[in-house]
Design a protein around this motif. Structure first.
Motif, PDB file in Angstrom:
ATOM      1  N   HIS A 171       0.822  -1.212   0.000  1.00  0.00           N
ATOM      2  CA  HIS A 171       0.000   0.000   0.000  1.00  0.00           C
ATOM      3  C   HIS A 171       0.861   1.270   0.000  1.00  0.00           C
ATOM      4  CE1 HIS A 171      -3.930  -1.865   0.298  1.00  0.00           C
ATOM      5  NE2 HIS A 171      -3.462  -2.691   1.214  1.00  0.00           N
ATOM      6  N   LEU A 172       1.988   1.228   0.671  1.00  0.00           N
ATOM      7  CA  LEU A 172       2.892   2.382   0.655  1.00  0.00           C
ATOM      8  C   LEU A 172       3.423   2.632  -0.752  1.00  0.00           C
ATOM      9  CD1 LEU A 172       4.872   1.755   3.973  1.00  0.00           C
ATOM     10  CD2 LEU A 172       3.279   3.627   3.545  1.00  0.00           C
ATOM     11  N   GLU A 173       3.697   1.560  -1.491  1.00  0.00           N
ATOM     12  CA  GLU A 173       4.143   1.704  -2.889  1.00  0.00           C
ATOM     13  C   GLU A 173       3.079   2.441  -3.712  1.00  0.00           C
ATOM     14  OE1 GLU A 173       6.993   0.906  -4.162  1.00  0.00           O
ATOM     15  OE2 GLU A 173       7.819  -0.921  -3.276  1.00  0.00           O
ATOM     16  N   ARG A 174       1.824   2.064  -3.499  1.00  0.00           N
ATOM     17  CA  ARG A 174       0.734   2.694  -4.253  1.00  0.00           C
ATOM     18  C   ARG A 174       0.587   4.169  -3.872  1.00  0.00           C
ATOM     19  NH1 ARG A 174      -4.625  -0.664  -4.463  1.00  0.00           N
ATOM     20  NH2 ARG A 174      -3.563  -1.533  -6.277  1.00  0.00           N
ATOM     21  N   LEU A 175       0.707   4.464  -2.579  1.00  0.00           N
ATOM     22  CA  LEU A 175       0.589   5.850  -2.134  1.00  0.00           C
ATOM     23  C   LEU A 175       1.771   6.677  -2.632  1.00  0.00           C
ATOM     24  CD1 LEU A 175      -0.990   7.912  -0.475  1.00  0.00           C
ATOM     25  CD2 LEU A 175       0.284   7.166   1.543  1.00  0.00           C
ATOM     26  N   LYS A 176       2.948   6.083  -2.643  1.00  0.00           N
ATOM     27  CA  LYS A 176       4.134   6.778  -3.160  1.00  0.00           C
ATOM     28  C   LYS A 176       3.931   7.141  -4.633  1.00  0.00           C
ATOM     29  CE  LYS A 176       9.189   6.120  -3.578  1.00  0.00           C
ATOM     30  NZ  LYS A 176       9.343   6.044  -5.052  1.00  0.00           N
ATOM     31  N   ALA A 177       3.412   6.207  -5.416  1.00  0.00           N
ATOM     32  CA  ALA A 177       3.168   6.476  -6.837  1.00  0.00           C
ATOM     33  C   ALA A 177       2.119   7.579  -7.007  1.00  0.00           C
ATOM     34  CB  ALA A 177       2.714   5.195  -7.535  1.00  0.00           C
ATOM     35  N   TYR A 178       1.109   7.565  -6.153  1.00  0.00           N
ATOM     36  CA  TYR A 178       0.071   8.603  -6.202  1.00  0.00           C
ATOM     37  C   TYR A 178       0.687   9.974  -5.928  1.00  0.00           C
ATOM     38  CZ  TYR A 178      -4.010  11.313  -4.612  1.00  0.00           C
ATOM     39  OH  TYR A 178      -4.967  12.283  -4.427  1.00  0.00           O
ATOM     40  N   GLN A 179       1.513  10.076  -4.900  1.00  0.00           N
ATOM     41  CA  GLN A 179       2.124  11.367  -4.589  1.00  0.00           C
ATOM     42  C   GLN A 179       3.078  11.809  -5.697  1.00  0.00           C
ATOM     43  OE1 GLN A 179       5.137  11.696  -1.532  1.00  0.00           O
ATOM     44  NE2 GLN A 179       4.351  13.685  -0.895  1.00  0.00           N
ATOM     45  N   GLU A 180       3.856  10.889  -6.224  1.00  0.00           N
ATOM     46  CA  GLU A 180       4.843  11.256  -7.240  1.00  0.00           C
ATOM     47  C   GLU A 180       4.191  11.690  -8.554  1.00  0.00           C
ATOM     48  OE1 GLU A 180       7.353   7.810  -7.318  1.00  0.00           O
ATOM     49  OE2 GLU A 180       8.651   8.597  -5.722  1.00  0.00           O
ATOM     50  N   ALA A 181       2.924  11.322  -8.739  1.00  0.00           N
ATOM     51  CA  ALA A 181       2.205  11.773  -9.936  1.00  0.00           C
ATOM     52  C   ALA A 181       1.750  13.218  -9.813  1.00  0.00           C
ATOM     53  CB  ALA A 181       1.007  10.864 -10.193  1.00  0.00           C
ATOM     54  N   ALA A 182       1.737  13.768  -8.593  1.00  0.00           N
ATOM     55  CA  ALA A 182       1.341  15.172  -8.378  1.00  0.00           C
ATOM     56  C   ALA A 182       2.050  15.698  -7.125  1.00  0.00           C
ATOM     57  CB  ALA A 182      -0.167  15.293  -8.249  1.00  0.00           C
ATOM     58  N   PRO A 183       3.380  15.758  -7.130  1.00  0.00           N
ATOM     59  CA  PRO A 183       4.109  16.151  -5.920  1.00  0.00           C
ATOM     60  C   PRO A 183       3.842  17.575  -5.472  1.00  0.00           C
ATOM     61  CG  PRO A 183       5.578  16.081  -7.813  1.00  0.00           C
ATOM     62  CD  PRO A 183       4.275  15.492  -8.256  1.00  0.00           C
ATOM     63  N   HIS A 184       3.354  18.414  -6.379  1.00  0.00           N
ATOM     64  CA  HIS A 184       3.026  19.797  -6.052  1.00  0.00           C
ATOM     65  C   HIS A 184       1.694  19.911  -5.313  1.00  0.00           C
ATOM     66  CE1 HIS A 184       1.162  18.608  -9.795  1.00  0.00           C
ATOM     67  NE2 HIS A 184       0.244  19.541  -9.607  1.00  0.00           N
ATOM     68  N   ASP A 211      14.597   0.230   1.156  1.00  0.00           N
ATOM     69  CA  ASP A 211      15.363   1.480   1.128  1.00  0.00           C
ATOM     70  C   ASP A 211      14.653   2.592   0.367  1.00  0.00           C
ATOM     71  OD1 ASP A 211      17.396   0.460   2.671  1.00  0.00           O
ATOM     72  OD2 ASP A 211      18.716  -0.013   0.978  1.00  0.00           O
ATOM     73  N   HIS A 212      14.006   2.268  -0.738  1.00  0.00           N
ATOM     74  CA  HIS A 212      13.371   3.340  -1.523  1.00  0.00           C
ATOM     75  C   HIS A 212      12.179   3.933  -0.783  1.00  0.00           C
ATOM     76  CE1 HIS A 212      10.923  -0.133  -2.604  1.00  0.00           C
ATOM     77  NE2 HIS A 212      10.001   0.690  -3.074  1.00  0.00           N
ATOM     78  N   LEU A 213      11.488   3.113   0.010  1.00  0.00           N
ATOM     79  CA  LEU A 213      10.387   3.656   0.821  1.00  0.00           C
ATOM     80  C   LEU A 213      10.927   4.431   2.014  1.00  0.00           C
ATOM     81  CD1 LEU A 213       7.796   0.730   0.808  1.00  0.00           C
ATOM     82  CD2 LEU A 213       7.715   2.869  -0.486  1.00  0.00           C
ATOM     83  N   LYS A 214      12.043   3.966   2.549  1.00  0.00           N
ATOM     84  CA  LYS A 214      12.675   4.685   3.654  1.00  0.00           C
ATOM     85  C   LYS A 214      13.110   6.076   3.196  1.00  0.00           C
ATOM     86  CE  LYS A 214      16.295   4.166   7.150  1.00  0.00           C
ATOM     87  NZ  LYS A 214      17.362   3.269   7.686  1.00  0.00           N
ATOM     88  N   THR A 215      13.739   6.151   2.025  1.00  0.00           N
ATOM     89  CA  THR A 215      14.171   7.444   1.484  1.00  0.00           C
ATOM     90  C   THR A 215      12.975   8.357   1.256  1.00  0.00           C
ATOM     91  OG1 THR A 215      16.095   6.429   0.430  1.00  0.00           O
ATOM     92  CG2 THR A 215      15.363   8.557  -0.432  1.00  0.00           C
ATOM     93  N   TRP A 216      11.904   7.796   0.746  1.00  0.00           N
ATOM     94  CA  TRP A 216      10.673   8.568   0.519  1.00  0.00           C
ATOM     95  C   TRP A 216      10.122   9.122   1.821  1.00  0.00           C
ATOM     96  CZ3 TRP A 216       5.428   6.217   1.155  1.00  0.00           C
ATOM     97  CH2 TRP A 216       4.408   7.075   0.729  1.00  0.00           C
ATOM     98  N   MET A 217      10.016   8.287   2.844  1.00  0.00           N
ATOM     99  CA  MET A 217       9.467   8.737   4.118  1.00  0.00           C
ATOM    100  C   MET A 217      10.379   9.745   4.802  1.00  0.00           C
ATOM    101  SD  MET A 217       7.753   5.169   5.467  1.00  0.00           S
ATOM    102  CE  MET A 217       7.147   5.858   6.997  1.00  0.00           C
ATOM    103  N   GLN A 218      11.681   9.614   4.589  1.00  0.00           N
ATOM    104  CA  GLN A 218      12.614  10.579   5.176  1.00  0.00           C
ATOM    105  C   GLN A 218      12.431  11.972   4.582  1.00  0.00           C
ATOM    106  OE1 GLN A 218      16.237   8.448   4.328  1.00  0.00           O
ATOM    107  NE2 GLN A 218      16.485   7.758   6.448  1.00  0.00           N
ATOM    108  N   SER A 219      11.787  12.049   3.431  1.00  0.00           N
ATOM    109  CA  SER A 219      11.567  13.354   2.784  1.00  0.00           C
ATOM    110  C   SER A 219      10.318  14.063   3.302  1.00  0.00           C
ATOM    111  CB  SER A 219      11.443  13.170   1.266  1.00  0.00           C
ATOM    112  OG  SER A 219      10.209  12.551   0.915  1.00  0.00           O
ATOM    113  N   PHE A 220       9.520  13.385   4.130  1.00  0.00           N
ATOM    114  CA  PHE A 220       8.282  14.000   4.612  1.00  0.00           C
ATOM    115  C   PHE A 220       8.598  15.196   5.513  1.00  0.00           C
ATOM    116  CE2 PHE A 220       5.700   9.730   4.640  1.00  0.00           C
ATOM    117  CZ  PHE A 220       5.836   9.654   3.264  1.00  0.00           C
ATOM    118  N   PRO A 221       7.934  16.319   5.331  1.00  0.00           N
ATOM    119  CA  PRO A 221       8.136  17.468   6.226  1.00  0.00           C
ATOM    120  C   PRO A 221       7.459  17.232   7.571  1.00  0.00           C
ATOM    121  CG  PRO A 221       6.359  17.930   4.699  1.00  0.00           C
ATOM    122  CD  PRO A 221       6.934  16.599   4.279  1.00  0.00           C
TER     123      PRO A 221
END
Length: 257
Positions: free
Chosen positions: A86-99, A141-151
Motif C-alpha cells: 500500500h505504501l508503494e501505491r501511495l508513493k506512486a500517487y504522490q509522485e504523480a502530483a508532488p506539487h 530502502d526506496h520507501l525509507k528514502t521517501w518517508m525521510q523526505s516527509f516534512p
C-alpha cells in the motif's frame, strides 16, 4: 482560492484512506490523482502515521489472518508485506502530483525510520513488523528514502498542518516527546497554543477523536485523526489575501464519506 483536503492518521487502514480520497474527488479508479489535483486546484494533505494498525483486530484484517500473533515472524512478514504494497501505491500517487499531494511525518512513521523507539497499541501489543531486532523486516530502502523526505509541518498563509500540535517540541519524536503527556492533551488543556504561535488556524492529528473531527473554531484548530469515523477536513484557503492580518480561511468543515 484553493481547496485543501486534509486526512487524519492512516495507521495502515489504506482502504479507508482511498475511500476518503475517492469521496473527495482526489483519486481516480486507477489510483492516480484526478485532474483538479494534477492542476493544483485541490491540495491533498495527510497528517502522518501511515503505518502500524491501531489494534490486533486491524492487524488481522490487514494480514488476512483470523488472529494476529505479534510474536510470530510469519505474521509480522504478512503485516509488513501488506503495508509495503500500500505504501508503494501511495508513493506512486504522490509522485504523480508532488506539487499537490503532501504527507507529514508522524511519530509512527519516524519510529519505522528510527527503530530505537518501539511503539505499541493501547492494548499492549508492540509494533515490530518493521523492526528486525524484534522479528520484523526492514522497510525497503526506496520507501525509507521517501518517508525521510516527509516534512514535519506545512504552512499556507498562516494555516499550519502538523502531526501533533503547534509546538516545535512536538514535531521531534525523542525521549522527551514519549515521556510527555501533553502531545495527547494540549488541545483540551492549552488550546491557546495556536494563537500563541501566531497562527490563523491549525490542523493536527495524532490523537484519535472518537466522535469524528473536533473543530474548535474559538481556538482556531481542528483535530482530524478521524478516518475511523469516516470524516476528513475540507478548507477553502486564499493564501493571497490582501490584508496580512486577515485569516486566509474562507470556509472549513468536516466532511463525512
Amino acid at each position: 482560492m484553493h481547496k485543501f483536503l486534509a486526512f487524519g492518521d492512516v495507521h495502515a487502514d489504506f482502504d479507508t484512506l482511498w475511500a476518503a480520497l475517492r469521496a473527495a474527488s482526489c483519486v481516480d479508479p486507477a489510483f492516480g490523482p484526478t485532474p483538479p489535483v494534477v492542476a493544483g486546484l485541490y491540495q491533498v494533505i495527510l497528517v502522518g502515521d501511515l503505518v502500524h494498525p491501531k489494534n490486533e483486530r486491524e492487524y488481522a484484517r490487514l494480514s488476512g489472518l483470523p488472529r494476529f500473533d505479534p510474536k510470530d515472524p510469519d505474521h509480522l512478514f504478512l503485516a509488513a508485506r501488506e503495508q509495503v504494497k500500500h505504501l508503494e501505491r501511495l508513493k506512486a500517487y504522490q509522485e504523480a502530483a508532488p506539487h499537490a499531494v503532501h504527507i507529514i511525518l508522524g511519530n509512527h512513521d519516524d519510529a519505522v525510520l528510527n527503530t530505537s523507539y518501539v511503539l505499541g497499541t493501547s492494548g499492549g501489543m508492540v509494533h515490530s513488523e518493521f523492526d528486525p531486532e524484534h522479528g520484523g523486516l526492514m522497510l525497503p530502502d526506496h520507501l525509507k528514502t521517501w518517508m525521510q523526505s516527509f516534512p514535519r509541518e506545512i504552512r499556507v498563509g498562516g494555516v499550519q498542518f502538523a502531526h501533533v500540535s503547534p509546538l516545535p517540541a512536538h514535531s521531534h519524536y525523542d525521549d522527551l516527546f514519549y515521556a510527555d503527556h501533553s502531545p495527547k492533551r494540549w488541545f483540551r488543556e492549552t488550546p491557546e497554543y495556536v494563537e500563541m504561535a501566531g497562527l490563523a488556524f491549525g490542523i493536527y492529528g495524532h490523537t484519535q477523536i472518537d466522535d469524528g473531527i473536533l473543530l474548535d473554531e474559538e481556538h482556531r484548530l481542528a483535530m482530524i485523526d478521524a478516518l475511523h469515523a469516516r470524516e476528513y477536513l475540507e478548507l477553502l484557503l486564499d493564501p493571497q489575501a490582501g490584508d496580512p492580518d486577515a485569516s486566509p480561511i474562507r470556509s472549513v468543515r468536516a466532511v463525512p464519506f
